[in-house]
Write an enzyme that holds these catalytic residues in place. Sequence first.
Site, mmCIF file in Angstrom:
data_model
loop_
_atom_site.group_PDB
_atom_site.id
_atom_site.type_symbol
_atom_site.label_atom_id
_atom_site.label_comp_id
_atom_site.label_asym_id
_atom_site.label_seq_id
_atom_site.Cartn_x
_atom_site.Cartn_y
_atom_site.Cartn_z
ATOM 1 N N SER A 304 -4.788 -3.377 -3.371
ATOM 2 C CA SER A 304 -4.854 -1.968 -3.475
ATOM 3 C C SER A 304 -6.136 -1.342 -3.670
ATOM 4 O O SER A 304 -6.644 -0.404 -3.220
ATOM 5 C CB SER A 304 -3.956 -1.349 -4.600
ATOM 6 O OG SER A 304 -4.330 -2.050 -5.613
ATOM 7 N N CYS A 306 -9.217 -3.139 -2.929
ATOM 8 C CA CYS A 306 -9.979 -3.834 -2.259
ATOM 9 C C CYS A 306 -10.775 -3.215 -1.198
ATOM 10 O O CYS A 306 -9.854 -2.281 -0.435
ATOM 11 C CB CYS A 306 -9.336 -5.090 -1.528
ATOM 12 S SG CYS A 306 -8.520 -6.166 -2.748
HETATM 13 P P1 XMP Z 1 -2.848 -5.442 -5.719
HETATM 14 O O1 XMP Z 1 -2.601 -4.992 -4.272
HETATM 15 O O2 XMP Z 1 -1.682 -6.080 -6.175
HETATM 16 O O3 XMP Z 1 -3.892 -6.718 -5.536
HETATM 17 O O4 XMP Z 1 -3.709 -4.676 -6.833
HETATM 18 C C1 XMP Z 1 -4.503 -7.603 -6.440
HETATM 19 C C2 XMP Z 1 -5.608 -8.544 -5.780
HETATM 20 O O5 XMP Z 1 -6.650 -7.934 -5.129
HETATM 21 C C3 XMP Z 1 -7.753 -8.784 -5.074
HETATM 22 N N1 XMP Z 1 -8.877 -8.055 -5.875
HETATM 23 C C4 XMP Z 1 -9.923 -7.513 -5.084
HETATM 24 N N2 XMP Z 1 -10.188 -7.755 -3.736
HETATM 25 N N3 XMP Z 1 -12.351 -6.446 -3.781
HETATM 26 C C5 XMP Z 1 -11.401 -7.121 -3.057
HETATM 27 O O6 XMP Z 1 -11.495 -7.130 -1.969
HETATM 28 C C6 XMP Z 1 -11.946 -6.370 -5.355
HETATM 29 O O7 XMP Z 1 -12.660 -5.580 -5.885
HETATM 30 C C7 XMP Z 1 -10.774 -7.081 -5.777
HETATM 31 N N4 XMP Z 1 -10.407 -7.253 -7.244
HETATM 32 C C8 XMP Z 1 -9.095 -7.590 -7.130
HETATM 33 C C9 XMP Z 1 -7.507 -10.060 -6.065
HETATM 34 O O8 XMP Z 1 -7.105 -11.039 -5.119
HETATM 35 C C10 XMP Z 1 -6.226 -9.426 -6.817
HETATM 36 O O9 XMP Z 1 -5.259 -10.436 -7.264
#
Ligand code: XMP
Length: 486
Positions: A304, A306
Amino acid sequence: MKIRPTKGLTFDDVLLVPKRSPIASRQDVDTSTWLTPTIPLRIPIVSANMDTVTEAAMSIAMARAGGVGIIHRFMSIEGQVKQVKRVKRAEGFMVERPYSISSEASIGEARQLMSQHEVGGLVVTNGKSELVGLVTQRDIILASDDSALVSLVMTPPDQIISARADISPEEARALLHEHRLEKLPVIDDNDQLVGLITAQDIVKHNRHPDATKDDKGRLRVGAAIGVKPNDVARAEVLLAAGADLLVLDIAHGHADHCVDMLKTLRRNFPDAQIVAGNVASKEGARDLAEAGADAIKVGVGPGSICTTRIVTGFGVPQLTAIMDGVEGVTESGRDIPVIADGGIRTSGDLVKALAAGATSVMIGSLFAGCEESPGSTVIRNGQKFKVVRGMASLGAAMGRKAVEEEDDESAESQEDWNKVVPEGVEAVVPYRGNVDELLYQLIGGLWSGLSYGGALTIKELQDNAEFMEITPAGIRESHSHDVSRI
Ligand code: XMP
């Protein structure tokens, strides 16, 4: 250059076709799964290693509910070890190495130690680890002279009821009840103190029958690490502190340095459970499986918060990524789980991720709004929200600078942080109360999903799954429509 002939699909692109079901009641279905080959879970849900999602409080709640939490790595090594220890001590049939104090220490020191470790009592030992007394809050709470010695207020050894190391939980419960005790020290055949059983722990043991526990009855917890030079040292102390698994977590896990780190970890810690990722292709999953991972984390850009796909142009829609990841693992010849990481918004997404072949899902921002998450709370227009941030967001990158400088003087910590290119955002999500209430909704949806899939288990759901691509009209029809929501 090549263009794939098939489209990449994500959760909203498909629905599952209902199957004839033998299930009469939701209670007939079983949501058990495997996080890694040696770590079973009663529910297929993992809380994400993000600094606004998982520290000790979230991990404790997740493990009690039958899932698991992964403590994020964006803190000092010492801080992360402390979080792991907090989970491992949260409950367990027996606390090993209970906090102790000398009988020559002062009441003030005992008070300070109890408050520092948030415990209600200390065992009193001599220099040879022999039990010489027990001091609890009750013994000191009204004491007026903090300089008096612990030996004056403690329960002396001849009045202590203790247990032998092979006592069962039921025998311990009976003994605690018979003598109306709160704490039962455990000693071995050489009269050495080996642990402490508390009435509280016996109560907790019975209250969470689905809890994810290790063979000592302690809650399980994972800890994330990176690929920096000091991450092997980080891994070593995390494992020594009791972490049940390491999550080697790199945004682009299909990279030489990730594969090399995985091999190093495998060599140095042959018995450790190691999850590796993130990948979004068959080749990525295969290479990490071949390099020795115990589970593969799949997801590049579905989260969400990302923006990786927007910033870099790379990523694979999550449903396809899961299916490709499973294929890559199969190609490696290894039988290890795939964790679907990111993009889960509803129980329907959870069901689809599992049906596509994932054995569990990792969830970030959905949990960031919960009471147990470490994110800060903000009020907007009278409504409560919690902060969530991508770990590659600008704010998270700036926060990391201080931590890295604390841990080592590596090249990256010298970097010019003005030149950070964020691949994530900072945001707020509605406050959602306790995570176990949210988990109940997610698992309730999974129970029903298994029933629609004619499946008693997650494996049967996968075997029976028939996905159908849908159109934007299909998505519109899926949501509530043509009514005004109250
Ligand atoms: P949800 O959709 O559950 O996803 O919030 C959580 C996952 O997102 C990833 N994550 C990131 N991916 N930039 C990214 O492209 C970021 O800054 C980032 N921070 C987290 C990570 O795999 C997490 O488990």
